[in-house]
Design a protein around this motif. Structure first.
Motif, PDB file in Angstrom:
ATOM      1  N   SER A 172       0.832  -1.209   0.000  1.00  0.00           N
ATOM      2  CA  SER A 172       0.000   0.000   0.000  1.00  0.00           C
ATOM      3  C   SER A 172       0.868   1.260   0.000  1.00  0.00           C
ATOM      4  O   SER A 172       0.513   2.266  -0.635  1.00  0.00           O
ATOM      5  N   HIS A 173       2.012   1.197   0.686  1.00  0.00           N
ATOM      6  CA  HIS A 173       2.939   2.330   0.690  1.00  0.00           C
ATOM      7  C   HIS A 173       3.507   2.535  -0.719  1.00  0.00           C
ATOM      8  O   HIS A 173       3.570   3.669  -1.218  1.00  0.00           O
ATOM      9  N   VAL A 174       3.911   1.445  -1.351  1.00  0.00           N
ATOM     10  CA  VAL A 174       4.438   1.528  -2.717  1.00  0.00           C
ATOM     11  C   VAL A 174       3.387   2.113  -3.646  1.00  0.00           C
ATOM     12  O   VAL A 174       3.670   2.989  -4.471  1.00  0.00           O
ATOM     13  N   SER A 175       2.149   1.640  -3.520  1.00  0.00           N
ATOM     14  CA  SER A 175       1.064   2.127  -4.364  1.00  0.00           C
ATOM     15  C   SER A 175       0.846   3.626  -4.163  1.00  0.00           C
ATOM     16  O   SER A 175       0.622   4.375  -5.128  1.00  0.00           O
ATOM     17  N   ALA A 176       0.907   4.076  -2.900  1.00  0.00           N
ATOM     18  CA  ALA A 176       0.684   5.488  -2.606  1.00  0.00           C
ATOM     19  C   ALA A 176       1.790   6.366  -3.189  1.00  0.00           C
ATOM     20  O   ALA A 176       1.532   7.450  -3.727  1.00  0.00           O
ATOM     21  N   VAL A 177       3.052   5.898  -3.110  1.00  0.00           N
ATOM     22  CA  VAL A 177       4.161   6.664  -3.685  1.00  0.00           C
ATOM     23  C   VAL A 177       4.025   6.726  -5.205  1.00  0.00           C
ATOM     24  O   VAL A 177       4.154   7.789  -5.821  1.00  0.00           O
TER      25      VAL A 177
ATOM     26  N   GLY B 161       1.326   9.068  -6.293  1.00  0.00           N
ATOM     27  CA  GLY B 161       1.520  10.481  -6.007  1.00  0.00           C
ATOM     28  C   GLY B 161       0.804  10.987  -4.773  1.00  0.00           C
ATOM     29  O   GLY B 161       0.761  12.198  -4.525  1.00  0.00           O
ATOM     30  N   THR B 162       0.241  10.085  -3.953  1.00  0.00           N
ATOM     31  CA  THR B 162      -0.462  10.516  -2.740  1.00  0.00           C
ATOM     32  C   THR B 162       0.425  10.427  -1.502  1.00  0.00           C
ATOM     33  O   THR B 162      -0.003  10.782  -0.403  1.00  0.00           O
ATOM     34  N   ARG B 163       1.641   9.933  -1.674  1.00  0.00           N
ATOM     35  CA  ARG B 163       2.584   9.863  -0.572  1.00  0.00           C
ATOM     36  C   ARG B 163       3.941  10.336  -1.072  1.00  0.00           C
ATOM     37  O   ARG B 163       4.333  10.036  -2.203  1.00  0.00           O
ATOM     38  N   ALA B 164       4.640  11.100  -0.235  1.00  0.00           N
ATOM     39  CA  ALA B 164       5.900  11.707  -0.665  1.00  0.00           C
ATOM     40  C   ALA B 164       6.973  10.661  -0.924  1.00  0.00           C
ATOM     41  O   ALA B 164       7.052   9.637  -0.248  1.00  0.00           O
ATOM     42  N   LEU B 165       7.787  10.943  -1.925  1.00  0.00           N
ATOM     43  CA  LEU B 165       8.971  10.125  -2.185  1.00  0.00           C
ATOM     44  C   LEU B 165      10.052  10.544  -1.202  1.00  0.00           C
ATOM     45  O   LEU B 165      10.363  11.726  -1.082  1.00  0.00           O
TER      46      LEU B 165
END
Length: 268
Positions: free
Chosen positions: A39-44, A47-51
């Protein structure tokens, strides 16, 4: 964890996603190798989670790139040693900057930042522009809904920097510095030249305080920079901050000095 600034992040995420696809890895498999959940990978990737730098290092591990993506970030825009400080800066409620020779990056105009970066002759024109863009992007924290309190102490020599062809750039920089100093959450103080020797002349430094009350320091030199988080070292920086702050003019007198300097460059 330290965020990679846009638009560099968009490019790096796209390259990581492309490499993951080429390797035939699902987000779950990639996440296991990188140390993150699917889920973290998907969010990054969405574009909904910062790189972050940690994610970049994880991508290098998962894809066995030998550090390719970390080097890419460093080469294209933000040196890896600077990323931890960006994290502290972006999440700070209070920021303290001391600069004896230059205007702090958070207060620079685009033209001033470009002129400073062009003094590094190893950077290409594209690299200069990418770093200018990243520097200006950092300044968004000052105009957001909940900006940090920023206190900057400058030596007078920093605001009187001159040189052939630099007058217009410096005039515009002073104009912007005055405008920023008029904001309620930005305080600019100038140490007058008549002060002479003071402890700050040994070099610039910065301090950031998080919402949880934790302070982090940053020191920069010719070869890079270092984040300071040890109690004894932070205590030293805090003491030096008090010293340079006490040498500086009050806020209104500092603005008056800036206006006097700006008038010497004529209308901008």
């Amino acid at each position: 964890m330290a965020d990679v600034p846009d638009p560099l992040a968009d490019f790096v995420v796209a390259e990581i996603r492309r490499a993951r696809g080429a390797a035939g890895m699902t987000q779950e498999a990639f996440g296991r190798g990188a140390g993150f959940s699917a889920s973290h990978v998907s969010a990054v990737e969405g574009g909904t989670r910062a790189l972050t730098l940690d994610f970049i290092k994880g991508a290098d591990r998962a894809l066995s790139t030998g550090g390719l993506f970390e080097r890419l970030v460093s080469k294209l825009g933000t040196p890896s040693w600077f990323l931890p400080w960006l994290d502290a800066e972006r999440n700070a409620t209070q920021l303290r900057y001391f600069e004896p020779n230059l205007i702090p990056g958070l207060l620079q105009t685009e033209a001033y930042a470009r002129a400073v970066l062009r003094t590094v002759d190893s950077l290409t024109d594209d690299e200069v522009e990418q770093r200018v863009s990243a520097r200006i992007d950092r300044q968004r924290i000052l105009t957001g809904a909940h900006p940090p309190q920023l206190v900057a102490v400058l030596d007078e020599r920093a605001v009187r920097l001159a040189g052939e062809g630099f007058g217009v750039v410096m005039g515009q920089q002073i104009t912007q510095l005055i405008a920023r100093a008029e904001l309620p959450h930005v305080h600019v103080h100038v140490i007058p030249a008549v002060t002479g020797l003071h402890v700050g002349l040994s070099g610039p430094f910065a301090l950031a305080r998080s919402g949880g009350g934790v302070w982090v320091g940053h020191l920069e030199n010719q070869l890079g920079g270092v984040v300071v988080d040890k109690d004894d070292e932070l205590a030293t920086l805090q003491a030096r901050w008090e010293n340079v702050r006490n040498e500086a003019l009050p806020r209104r007198q500092s603005i008056d000095l800036l206006k006097e300097v700006g008038s010497q460059h004529g209308p901008q």
